[in-house]
Write an enzyme that holds these catalytic residues in place. Structure first.
Site, PDB file in Angstrom:
ATOM      1  N   TRP A 172       0.870  -1.168   0.000  1.00  0.00           N
ATOM      2  CA  TRP A 172       0.000   0.000   0.000  1.00  0.00           C
ATOM      3  C   TRP A 172       0.917   1.231   0.000  1.00  0.00           C
ATOM      4  CZ3 TRP A 172      -0.712  -4.380   2.823  1.00  0.00           C
ATOM      5  CH2 TRP A 172      -1.927  -5.045   2.689  1.00  0.00           C
ATOM      6  N   ARG A 232      10.423  -4.265 -10.672  1.00  0.00           N
ATOM      7  CA  ARG A 232       9.118  -4.553 -10.080  1.00  0.00           C
ATOM      8  C   ARG A 232       8.071  -4.184 -11.117  1.00  0.00           C
ATOM      9  NH1 ARG A 232      12.306  -6.505  -7.244  1.00  0.00           N
ATOM     10  NH2 ARG A 232      12.489  -6.443  -4.970  1.00  0.00           N
ATOM     11  N   ASP A 287      20.077  -6.382  -1.943  1.00  0.00           N
ATOM     12  CA  ASP A 287      20.404  -5.116  -1.277  1.00  0.00           C
ATOM     13  C   ASP A 287      21.676  -5.259  -0.448  1.00  0.00           C
ATOM     14  OD1 ASP A 287      17.953  -4.257  -2.317  1.00  0.00           O
ATOM     15  OD2 ASP A 287      16.878  -4.728  -0.473  1.00  0.00           O
TER      16      ASP A 287
END
Length: 314
Positions: free
Chosen positions: A103, A168, A259
């Site tokens: 979200w 993504r 990462d």
């Protein structure tokens, strides 16, 4: 003399399910994960780590700022947006692989490049800059162009700029938009840190060497192609080298492995090590991270790894 590493992107609230079925709140995000890793792996007296984003004016945003600053990361250039908040995601874990639900439509980080002058000030004094495909994806086309323009100026001043496409698909309007965005990101960078399966799936690269060739065509000068547990293909200083990964027999959690590799690579390069030495160190860092739960490994473990490497002179 202290140097400065700057990471640009979005930090989000992370809701991770516990063994009791409840959710535990944390903070993470690809560029924050890398900044966290660089902070833990380097000497704070020799390197300042700065995070550049924007947050809202609510309580979770304030908590996030305290969390970032409490980790020894400079949060002084994180602006606040009235009426906005920070993004949130929930994690589902299947064995050691995770899936995510997001979200982020009202995320203040979407405005991190809304003001070119403010962004320029945030990057002042940077000795090394890092951003990702997610950084670009959350921005409007106009703000994306602003960020890329400021990064191009930094590159022209001789500042190394590292980019991880961190693909993504759901964050982009479609494959063509995604391809154009990633190409623009790599063209703004001097250092490329792509992941081969992701790049191959989008661009059709048949091998990591093809990924290297494509990025060289964009003008990227130093390239480390990650490939999970497979070897890393490195291109630097005019030559290519394939460097094996560190095998982990029983990984606990692969979240943030890329990462962590990026953090290890950047920390080593800032420490003056060669690109090949940086890849080997990055493999060791990634192996440590996937042996632990969560994207953000305890700082103490990172400091031990970083200190041990510096003592050994690796």
């Amino acid at each position: 003399m202290s140097r400065t590493f700057v990471s640009i992107g979005e930090c989000m609230i992370e809701m991770a399910v516990t063994e009791q079925g409840l959710y535990r709140r944390g903070f993470a995000g690809d560029t924050l994960n890398t900044a966290w890793g660089v902070r833990g792996l380097t000497d704070p007296a020799a390197l300042a780590v700065r995070y550049v984003t924007r947050v809202g004016d609510d309580v979770p945003s304030s908590d996030m700022l305290r969390f970032i600053a409490g980790a020894g990361i400079d949060a002084g250039h994180i602006g606040r947006e009235a009426g906005r908040t920070v993004g949130l995601y929930m994690i589902a874990l299947d064995g050691y692989e995770r899936s995510f639900t997001y979200w982020r439509d009202s995320s203040a980080a979407r405005l991190l490049a809304a003001d070119r002058d403010v962004l320029g000030v945030a990057l002042e004094g940077a000795d090394y800059i890092y951003f990702s495909g997610i950084t670009l994806a959350i921005l409007s086309p106009a703000h994306r162009a602003t960020l890329l323009g400021v990064l191009a100026e930094a590159r022209a001043r001789g500042v190394p700029v590292a980019f991880d496409g961190n693909i993504r698909h759901r964050l982009w309007a479609g494959p063509d938009d995604l391809k154009a965005g990633l190409e623009a990101g790599y063209r703004a960078a001097t250092v490329g840190l792509p992941t081969f399966p992701d790049e191959a799936g989008l661009f059709g690269d048949a091998s990591p060497a093809d990924t290297v060739a494509r990025l060289r065509g964009y003008g990227v000068e130093e390239i480390a192609v990650k490939d999970g547990a497979e070897p890393c293909t490195l291109y630097a200083e005019g030559a290519s080298e394939v460097i094996p990964a560190v095998k982990v027999a029983s990984p606990l959690d692969t979240t943030g492995a890329g990462d962590a590799f990026n953090a290890g690579y950047i920390a080593a390069r800032l420490d003056g090590r060669s690109p090949a030495e940086a890849v080997r160190f990055a493999h060791r860092v990634a192996a440590r991270v996937i042996s632990c739960r969560g994207a953000l490994v305890d700082m103490t473990l990172l400091r031990e790894l970083g200190d041990g490497e510096r003592v050994a002179g690796a």
